[in-house]
Structures are given as C-alpha cells and as structure tokens.
Motif scaffolding. Sequence first.
Motif, short mmCIF file in Angstrom:
data_model
loop_
_atom_site.label_atom_id
_atom_site.label_comp_id
_atom_site.label_asym_id
_atom_site.label_seq_id
_atom_site.Cartn_x
_atom_site.Cartn_y
_atom_site.Cartn_z
N SER A 117 22.00 64.06 60.59
CA SER A 117 20.57 64.10 61.12
C SER A 117 20.35 65.25 61.74
CB SER A 117 20.29 62.84 61.79
OG SER A 117 20.44 61.50 61.05
N CYS A 118 19.01 65.65 61.90
CA CYS A 118 18.67 66.66 62.44
C CYS A 118 17.30 66.31 63.62
CB CYS A 118 18.33 67.77 61.71
SG CYS A 118 17.64 69.33 62.43
N TYR A 119 17.43 66.89 64.80
CA TYR A 119 16.08 66.52 65.47
C TYR A 119 15.58 67.84 66.25
CZ TYR A 119 17.91 61.96 65.01
OH TYR A 119 18.59 60.71 64.54
N GLY A 120 14.22 67.84 66.16
CA GLY A 120 13.39 69.09 66.67
C GLY A 120 12.62 69.73 65.77
N THR A 121 11.96 70.59 66.36
CA THR A 121 10.98 71.36 65.31
C THR A 121 11.83 72.21 64.38
OG1 THR A 121 10.56 73.32 66.77
CG2 THR A 121 8.98 71.27 66.91
N ARG A 122 12.93 72.70 64.80
CA ARG A 122 13.95 73.59 63.93
C ARG A 122 14.28 73.11 62.57
NH1 ARG A 122 19.25 72.55 64.33
NH2 ARG A 122 19.76 70.60 65.50
N CYS A 123 14.18 71.74 62.43
CA CYS A 123 14.64 71.24 61.06
C CYS A 123 13.54 71.55 59.90
CB CYS A 123 14.65 69.62 61.23
SG CYS A 123 15.55 68.96 62.63
N PHE A 124 12.37 71.72 60.09
CA PHE A 124 11.42 71.65 59.10
C PHE A 124 10.63 73.18 59.23
CE2 PHE A 124 12.59 67.22 58.94
CZ PHE A 124 12.84 67.30 57.82
N MET A 125 10.70 73.71 60.31
CA MET A 125 9.82 74.80 60.67
C MET A 125 9.81 75.87 59.46
SD MET A 125 9.16 77.20 64.16
CE MET A 125 8.49 75.80 65.18
N LEU A 126 10.74 76.50 59.48
CA LEU A 126 10.91 77.70 58.32
C LEU A 126 10.45 76.98 56.99
CD1 LEU A 126 11.98 80.40 57.69
CD2 LEU A 126 14.45 79.50 57.45
N SER A 127 10.77 75.90 56.64
CA SER A 127 10.62 75.46 55.21
C SER A 127 9.05 75.42 55.08
CB SER A 127 11.29 73.87 55.18
OG SER A 127 12.26 73.78 55.22
N PHE A 128 8.27 75.00 55.96
CA PHE A 128 6.65 74.84 56.02
C PHE A 128 6.26 76.22 56.15
CE2 PHE A 128 7.70 70.40 56.03
CZ PHE A 128 6.43 70.02 55.49
N PHE A 129 6.74 77.10 56.86
CA PHE A 129 6.37 78.62 56.61
C PHE A 129 6.39 79.23 55.34
CE2 PHE A 129 6.84 79.06 61.46
CZ PHE A 129 5.47 79.07 61.76
N ILE A 130 7.59 78.73 54.85
CA ILE A 130 7.76 79.07 53.20
C ILE A 130 6.68 78.62 52.44
CG2 ILE A 130 9.36 79.25 51.23
CD1 ILE A 130 11.62 79.39 53.33
N MET A 131 6.51 77.19 52.70
CA MET A 131 5.51 76.72 51.73
C MET A 131 4.00 76.89 52.12
SD MET A 131 6.75 72.71 50.83
CE MET A 131 6.50 72.01 52.59
N ALA A 132 3.89 77.37 53.20
CA ALA A 132 2.42 78.24 53.39
C ALA A 132 2.09 79.51 52.55
CB ALA A 132 2.49 78.32 54.89
#
Length: 549
Positions: A501-516
């Motif tokens: 498991s992963c906790y915190g903003t680091r888990c998905f932040m980069l992924s959603f910058f890419i999708m943006a």
Amino acid sequence: MESFLHTKWVSTAASIWIQCTGGASYTFGIYSSILKSSQSYDQSTLDTVSVFKDIGANVGILSGLLYSAVTARRSGLLSGPWVVHFAGAFQCFVGYFFIWASVAGLIERPPVPVMCLFMLMAAHAQTFFNTANVVSGVENFHYFGGTIVGIMKGFLGLSGAILIQVYSTVCQGDPATFILILAVTPTLISLLLMPLVKIHGTSSVDDKKHLNGFSYIAMMVAAYLMVIIILENIFVLPSWARIVTFVFLLALLASPLRIAAKAHGDSGLPSLGTSRLMYDPETMSRTKYGEVEEQGEYHEICGEPDHAKSVASSSDENLSDDRDDDVVFDVVGAMLTVNFWLLFIAMICGMGSGLATINNISQIGESLGYSAVERSSLVALWSIWNFLGRFGAGFLSDILLHKGWARPLFMVITLATLTLGHLIVASGFPGNLYIGSIVVGICYGSQWSLMPTITAEIFGIRHMGTIFNTIAIASPIGSYIFSVRIIGYIYDKMATGEDKSCYGTRCFMLSFFIMASVAFLGFLVAFVLFIRTRKFYGRIVLQRLGRSS
C-alpha cells in the motif's frame, strides 16, 4: 390504431429502464477491494483486471455488427434490437456469476487470465445494451439525435449510482453478494423488456417536448440520488430508511411510462410535421438532400481519401439506401478519413484518462486518508457527474447546434476543462478528490454523449453502431496506458510494506500531472477536428435540421 405497447415512446421508456442497470461496470470500485484481497492481487494486477473490464465495456464492434445485421431485415425471427439485448443478457449473467463464484470461494481461485476473461465478458454486455438502446433511439428521433443520445447515455451513467443504492439497501457491507446481484438484475430486466425496444423510424418536431419530459425525469433522478448519497455520507441511515428511499427511487424510475402515455395520447393530434424521409428515397430526393448534393457541398470535409469522397458524392447510392442519411460511410470508409482518427485520438486522451480516474478513485481516496464510506460515496457520486456530462452535453450541444455552433466545439471545451480536473486531483489539497471527481466525471461523461452523435452526423446513421463502437476502443486503450503503465506502475514503485500500500499525495500526483498533459493534447486534437468540420456543420447538418423548423 397502433397498440400503446408498440409505440416508439414505450420503446424509449423500456430502453431507459434497461440503461438504468446496464452500467454495472461503473460499480467496480465497490467490489474491487474484495476482489483484490480474495484473489491476492497487487495493485498492478487489479488494474490489469480492470483494464479488461474497460475493454469489454467499450469495445463494442461485435454489438455494432450484430445490430446492423439484425436490423437490416424488417421481418424474421432473428430481427430487431431484441437479439442484441439477448446477447448482452447472456454475457452479463455468465461473466458476473463466475466472478462471484471465484470471490465467494465456490470455485477454485482462477488464474489471472481467466479472471480477466470473466470480467471482459461481464462488462462486454454493456456494449450490447447500449448499442441497441442508443442507435434505435437515434433512428426513432432523428431530428434530435443529441438529446436522445444524452438521455440514453445519461441514464447509463446514472446506473452506477442506482445499482449502488441496491447494494446499500440489500447487502450493505457485503460486496461479494453485490457481484451476484450484478449477475442477476441487469439480465432479468433486459430479458423482460427487450421485446418492447423496436425501431419505428418516424421523426417529428413535436417529439422534442416529450423528449424534454424524459430529460426532466433524468434530472430529478440524478438530484434525488445525489441527496441520498450526501445524506448517507453524513448520517448512518437505518434499514427502514434505506428501504423507503429505495422505494421512492423506484417510483421515480417508473415515471417514463407516464411520459410515454402522454406522448401516445398526443400522437392523435394534428402534428407540425412527421417524417419518414429515411425510409422513403423518392421523398428524400425532392428535399434539400438532393439540392445539396447537386452543389457538391459534401466535399466540404476536405482532405479525405478519394474513397471516402466517392461515398459521400454518390447521390444515387445514398438515396437508394433506405434509412441512410445524406452522407453514408461504412466502418472501413470511415477509417480512411482523417476525421475518424482525430476523434479516435481525442477519445484516447479524454475517455482513457477519465476511465483511469474512476478505476483508481477508491485507491486514491485510501491513499489520501478518506474513510470507506467516503470512498463509496465518491464512486456513487461519480455516476451523478458522469450523468450530468452525458445528459448535459447532448442536450446543450443540440441547442447550440440549432443556433449555428458546430458540435465538436463542445468537445474542445470539455477536454480543456478535463485538463483542469486532472490537475485538481494531482494537487492533493484537502477535499481535492470531491472537486476533481466532479470536474473529471462531467467532462468524461460528455465525451460519451458527444462522440456517438458526432459520429452519426459525420459518417451517417446506417453504420453508426459499428463506427462509434470502433472509436470507443480508444477508451480501453487509453485506460490501459494510464491505469496500468502509468498509475499502477508508479503506485507500486511508491508502495511500501507487506500489504503493498501507498499513502500520501506522492502515490498519484505524478500520474495525474501526466494525464493532465494528455488531456491537453486531446483538447488540441479536438480543436483541429472543429476547424475541419465547421463548413460541414454550417452547410450540411444545419440544412438537415432546417427541415424540422
């Protein structure tokens, strides 16, 4: 007089009811955790299974081909949309039943490829329900294609929230039983109502007021569901309260029958104009269709291959084929055009990134510290935002089209807004997932209403089911890239501990910058499509709509 049960209004009501349970794939977030734990999956494996769900729910080429085959004939045992519904019902039951049996331990835990096959089959049923309901709706209400597509796609978007209300009422806290409900409920409803869904082929300017009635019901159902979801998020509702609210929901969902009865009663009154032009080639040749073709204005979609142009310029072929519009492409002819691939790329960016968001919304909420109730609420509320996008885009783009605005402009606006939605999710500020899911959900839903309607307008209705389902392949392609290769990969790299498991903003932040960034690319591609089709919409589609004014 035609029997009430065999009118296009009852057909529309039946299609709406089938759509209300047809979107079982949107409830994946409810049972994804039990699927992950019972099968001992890591996040990447769960995302792989979810991608096969997306492939099944969006690759509808077979449903489109089947629809074209069974509706080409006007008589015979295996003719009409009911055949498509039956095929969908069979797949729905078999797929979800074996998923339930695996989770419940009734059968030995299947290998991942077999589970992917079960999920593919279960979700693939959605394309059969959707194709039969949407395309028959467009053929029955040709003048208001955007509105009827918005209604059908809107109720499909609401189906996730409706099914989650079934879950809350019948088996709250037992997602395994919910999977069994998904196997049984859509199957029974489709089998019961499929004889009522038929193609009638009449189109009248008077249809709009009754279609608006269906639209108002959709808005009422969406508003009611949103209130219930919010109340469930604030209070712990007792069992009797859940039952009462669910019964009232069923009463609301029965309302389309009242609209159908009123429309049938009004059908005996003098009409402003009812048309069967699509069935009568001789009549069509005396209308503006013939005038436009003599002027060669179909060549306003410039830059297409000669094959595609020859299809559009052959007035004799087009007008001799009953039920076709002025521009007629089969799927091969459409794929030889630039506009097809512009739509396809835009949908990879828009549908793919939106679908990746809903597939991971429960895990995103968990990583940011949202409670189990809040995560369930996010999944249910997604259906509301999805509905608003589907319904609103169809309804509003129809209004703007009648005022002279090309429909692809609406796609440009929604993809630009989608970019902002992904940035909000990436930011990780308190409550960001509520705001971000609203923006992404509405913009994602919009693509599912705009794409089929634009497809019908550019390539014609005859092969609409096959062509728009071919373009819809972009959704699972995008979902695989974003869910597995980006979100799942980055999440697993960030995960720690034995539970992965992963906790915190680091888990998905980069992924959603890419999708943006990808959504912004979709905005640019859609803008090119808008520029290329402005003259087409100005000179062809608006002249067609002029018949109804």
